[in-house]
Design a protein around this motif. Structure first.
Motif, mmCIF file in Angstrom:
data_model
loop_
_atom_site.group_PDB
_atom_site.id
_atom_site.type_symbol
_atom_site.label_atom_id
_atom_site.label_comp_id
_atom_site.label_asym_id
_atom_site.label_seq_id
_atom_site.Cartn_x
_atom_site.Cartn_y
_atom_site.Cartn_z
ATOM 1 N N GLN A 42 0.826 -1.217 0.000
ATOM 2 C CA GLN A 42 0.000 0.000 0.000
ATOM 3 C C GLN A 42 0.855 1.259 0.000
ATOM 4 O O GLN A 42 2.021 1.228 0.384
ATOM 5 N N ASN A 43 0.248 2.362 -0.369
ATOM 6 C CA ASN A 43 0.866 3.671 -0.169
ATOM 7 C C ASN A 43 0.890 3.960 1.323
ATOM 8 O O ASN A 43 -0.009 3.529 2.058
ATOM 9 N N GLY A 44 1.884 4.722 1.754
ATOM 10 C CA GLY A 44 1.876 5.173 3.148
ATOM 11 C C GLY A 44 3.068 4.641 3.920
ATOM 12 O O GLY A 44 3.667 3.630 3.559
ATOM 13 N N ALA A 62 11.509 6.442 -0.415
ATOM 14 C CA ALA A 62 11.656 7.043 -1.745
ATOM 15 C C ALA A 62 10.290 7.184 -2.400
ATOM 16 O O ALA A 62 9.917 8.255 -2.887
ATOM 17 N N LYS A 63 9.511 6.109 -2.368
ATOM 18 C CA LYS A 63 8.176 6.166 -2.990
ATOM 19 C C LYS A 63 7.307 7.188 -2.250
ATOM 20 O O LYS A 63 6.545 7.942 -2.865
ATOM 21 N N ALA A 64 7.440 7.224 -0.911
ATOM 22 C CA ALA A 64 6.629 8.170 -0.134
ATOM 23 C C ALA A 64 6.960 9.613 -0.519
ATOM 24 O O ALA A 64 6.070 10.471 -0.527
ATOM 25 N N ALA A 84 7.633 10.659 -3.415
ATOM 26 C CA ALA A 84 6.833 10.933 -4.626
ATOM 27 C C ALA A 84 5.369 11.132 -4.237
ATOM 28 O O ALA A 84 4.709 12.075 -4.701
ATOM 29 N N ASN A 85 4.862 10.284 -3.357
ATOM 30 C CA ASN A 85 3.451 10.349 -2.987
ATOM 31 C C ASN A 85 3.090 11.631 -2.223
ATOM 32 O O ASN A 85 1.984 12.152 -2.395
ATOM 33 N N VAL A 86 4.001 12.121 -1.347
ATOM 34 C CA VAL A 86 3.621 13.311 -0.555
ATOM 35 C C VAL A 86 3.536 14.562 -1.426
ATOM 36 O O VAL A 86 2.937 15.566 -1.028
ATOM 37 N N ALA A 87 4.138 14.517 -2.606
ATOM 38 C CA ALA A 87 4.053 15.670 -3.505
ATOM 39 C C ALA A 87 3.018 15.429 -4.602
ATOM 40 O O ALA A 87 2.084 16.211 -4.786
ATOM 41 N N ILE A 88 3.165 14.311 -5.316
ATOM 42 C CA ILE A 88 2.304 14.085 -6.493
ATOM 43 C C ILE A 88 0.836 13.903 -6.066
ATOM 44 O O ILE A 88 -0.070 14.497 -6.671
ATOM 45 N N ASN A 89 0.616 13.083 -5.026
ATOM 46 C CA ASN A 89 -0.773 12.731 -4.716
ATOM 47 C C ASN A 89 -1.612 13.938 -4.288
ATOM 48 O O ASN A 89 -2.662 14.203 -4.878
ATOM 49 N N PRO A 90 -1.174 14.720 -3.264
ATOM 50 C CA PRO A 90 -2.037 15.847 -2.886
ATOM 51 C C PRO A 90 -2.129 16.928 -3.965
ATOM 52 O O PRO A 90 -3.208 17.494 -4.169
ATOM 53 N N PRO A 119 -3.403 15.281 -14.024
ATOM 54 C CA PRO A 119 -2.670 14.011 -14.029
ATOM 55 C C PRO A 119 -1.246 14.179 -13.482
ATOM 56 O O PRO A 119 -0.792 15.313 -13.252
ATOM 57 N N ASN A 120 -0.548 13.060 -13.305
ATOM 58 C CA ASN A 120 0.747 13.090 -12.606
ATOM 59 C C ASN A 120 1.803 13.970 -13.269
ATOM 60 O O ASN A 120 2.700 14.474 -12.594
ATOM 61 N N GLY A 121 1.708 14.151 -14.586
ATOM 62 C CA GLY A 121 2.695 14.995 -15.265
ATOM 63 C C GLY A 121 2.438 16.475 -15.018
ATOM 64 O O GLY A 121 3.330 17.315 -15.208
ATOM 65 N N GLY A 164 11.162 12.588 -12.032
ATOM 66 C CA GLY A 164 11.224 11.381 -12.865
ATOM 67 C C GLY A 164 9.956 10.542 -12.725
ATOM 68 O O GLY A 164 9.443 10.003 -13.712
ATOM 69 N N VAL A 165 9.426 10.443 -11.483
ATOM 70 C CA VAL A 165 8.182 9.678 -11.276
ATOM 71 C C VAL A 165 7.028 10.387 -11.996
ATOM 72 O O VAL A 165 6.182 9.752 -12.624
ATOM 73 N N CYS A 166 6.997 11.725 -11.922
ATOM 74 C CA CYS A 166 5.956 12.491 -12.643
ATOM 75 C C CYS A 166 6.019 12.158 -14.133
ATOM 76 O O CYS A 166 4.982 11.918 -14.761
ATOM 77 N N ALA A 181 7.458 9.499 -15.637
ATOM 78 C CA ALA A 181 7.220 8.076 -15.942
ATOM 79 C C ALA A 181 5.734 7.721 -15.839
ATOM 80 O O ALA A 181 5.287 6.743 -16.433
ATOM 81 N N THR A 182 4.981 8.524 -15.058
ATOM 82 C CA THR A 182 3.556 8.203 -14.853
ATOM 83 C C THR A 182 2.684 9.378 -15.329
ATOM 84 O O THR A 182 1.564 9.552 -14.854
ATOM 85 N N ALA A 183 3.215 10.164 -16.275
ATOM 86 C CA ALA A 183 2.617 11.462 -16.621
ATOM 87 C C ALA A 183 1.121 11.422 -16.911
ATOM 88 O O ALA A 183 0.374 12.304 -16.500
ATOM 89 N N ALA A 184 0.659 10.379 -17.608
ATOM 90 C CA ALA A 184 -0.753 10.361 -18.002
ATOM 91 C C ALA A 184 -1.643 9.763 -16.913
ATOM 92 O O ALA A 184 -2.873 9.820 -17.006
ATOM 93 N N ASN A 185 -1.025 9.176 -15.887
ATOM 94 C CA ASN A 185 -1.818 8.508 -14.843
ATOM 95 C C ASN A 185 -2.528 9.530 -13.957
ATOM 96 O O ASN A 185 -2.049 10.628 -13.731
ATOM 97 N N ARG A 186 -3.686 9.141 -13.471
ATOM 98 C CA ARG A 186 -4.369 9.947 -12.459
ATOM 99 C C ARG A 186 -4.023 9.313 -11.120
ATOM 100 O O ARG A 186 -4.272 8.118 -10.928
ATOM 101 N N SER A 187 -3.433 10.071 -10.224
ATOM 102 C CA SER A 187 -2.943 9.493 -8.966
ATOM 103 C C SER A 187 -4.100 8.866 -8.189
ATOM 104 O O SER A 187 -5.266 9.214 -8.382
ATOM 105 N N SER A 188 -3.736 7.959 -7.289
ATOM 106 C CA SER A 188 -4.767 7.295 -6.490
ATOM 107 C C SER A 188 -5.542 8.312 -5.651
ATOM 108 O O SER A 188 -6.749 8.166 -5.435
ATOM 109 N N MET A 189 -4.857 9.374 -5.198
ATOM 110 C CA MET A 189 -5.558 10.363 -4.366
ATOM 111 C C MET A 189 -6.525 11.184 -5.210
ATOM 112 O O MET A 189 -7.626 11.520 -4.752
HETATM 113 O O1 KPL Z 1 1.670 5.789 -6.131
HETATM 114 C C1 KPL Z 1 1.139 6.568 -6.876
HETATM 115 C C2 KPL Z 1 -0.294 6.848 -6.616
HETATM 116 O O2 KPL Z 1 -1.010 7.307 -7.506
HETATM 117 O O3 KPL Z 1 -0.719 6.594 -5.493
HETATM 118 C C3 KPL Z 1 1.950 7.251 -7.947
HETATM 119 C C4 KPL Z 1 3.412 6.824 -7.875
HETATM 120 C C5 KPL Z 1 1.865 8.743 -7.781
HETATM 121 C C6 KPL Z 1 1.496 6.856 -9.327
HETATM 122 O O4 KPL Z 1 0.271 7.404 -9.685
#
Ligand code: KPL
Length: 302
Positions: free
Chosen positions: A102-104, A183-185, A187-193, A201-203, A244-246, A248-256
């Protein structure tokens, strides 16, 4: 190998559908609609070539219906970890292994408290997915998974990693999982919120200097907390890593973002909330993480 997937969200569907050809997979969750859809139609995955493949497997909301399992994979939201961990301890064989992907930053200790250190492992997955409907997901980001091993769990972790990899989910055994988890966290503390607040999207956080500046502060604060905790981050430049994570996952919509769009609670407490609490404990200022944490906490849920 019998693998119980706890969670019927996007990644729960991805892992269930991908592992089903190689293992006996059972989905266990509390979302009645999701479980009912899987029982009726199977768990369905939209492929990159536009096709949709459904796999039939056992799905239930009742842990008593699950035969003793070799592996319990926690893919529920972080605020559901305690209940999922209790269910994992109910369905696992005495020598089984429960793995959190899980994330977190606070799932491992909760899992360990429920199943014991000999039967628990912390992992990190960079896979991304979008839930399109109950039991129906698109695997949007195919990136590796890492599972931490101790001398006691090494053999079982290696068997799980080889099963996952053989099924197309590239997985590595990690002697030290904490640096990978942090490391993953970062990315998550910035990209997700940011993606959830701005509905992008993530990009998107890299698209303007204003957005990028906020991403960088969030990451720098969290990296300072990680370093104060003695975590040896696996890179010198945390901001460049998150950029780099942004990408690599640019088109994805984050889980948050997906949670917010559905009016569901978010995992913010297990991400920025932990950064703020750890910052206070260790004397590291985290004012921007604190504001972002409160902004997301204040968003309406249905
Ligand atoms: O883990 C992710 C999430 O969306 O929760 C990222 C790495 C940001 C990929 O979308």
């Amino acid at each position: 190998m019998r693998v119980v997937i706890l969670g019927t969200g996007a990644l729960g569907c991805v892992f269930a559908a991908r592992l089903a050809p190689c293992a006996e997979v059972v989905m266990l969750g509390t979302w009645a609609e999701g479980i009912a859809a899987v029982r009726r139609d199977g768990v369905c995955l939209h492929q990159q070539d536009g096709t949709r493949r459904c796999v039939h497997l056992q799905a239930t909301t009742d842990p008593a219906e699950v035969s003793p399992a070799d592996v319990a994979l926690l893919l529920v939201k972080s605020y559901q970890t305690e209940r999922a961990a209790a269910w994992a301890s109910q369905v696992l064989k005495p020598d089984g292994l429960a793995i959190t992907l899980q994330n977190g930053l606070d799932n491992g200790p909760k899992l360990m408290a429920a199943v014991g250190p000999r039967r628990s492992a912390v992992g990190v997955t960079y896979n991304g997915a979008i839930l399109l409907g109950p039991g129906d997901a698109r695997h949007t980001v195919r990136l590796p998974t890492h599972i931490g091993a101790t001398p006691e769990t090494a053999e079982r972790v290696a068997a799980v990693a080889s099963l996952f990899t053989g099924c197309g989910l590239e997985t590595h055994v990690a002697a030290e999982i904490e640096p990978i988890l942090w490391a993953k966290a970062l990315a998550n503390v910035a990209i997700n919120p940011l993606t959830a607040l701005w509905r992008i999207p993530n990009g998107g956080p890299l698209e303007t200097t204003d957005r990028h500046a906020l991403l960088a502060v969030l990451v720098e604060e969290a990296a300072a907390v990680a370093r104060a905790r003695g975590i040896a981050l696996p890179f010198d430049d945390p901001v460049a890593y998150v950029e780099g994570v942004c990408r690599a996952t640019a088109a994805n919509r984050s889980s948050m973002l997906q949670d917010v769009e559905r009016g569901r609670p978010t995992e913010i407490d297990s991400l920025n909330g932990v950064i703020v609490a750890e910052g206070k404990r260790l004397g590291v200022p985290t004012p921007v993480n604190e504001v972002v944490w409160q902004l997301v906490r204040g968003m309406a849920t249905r």
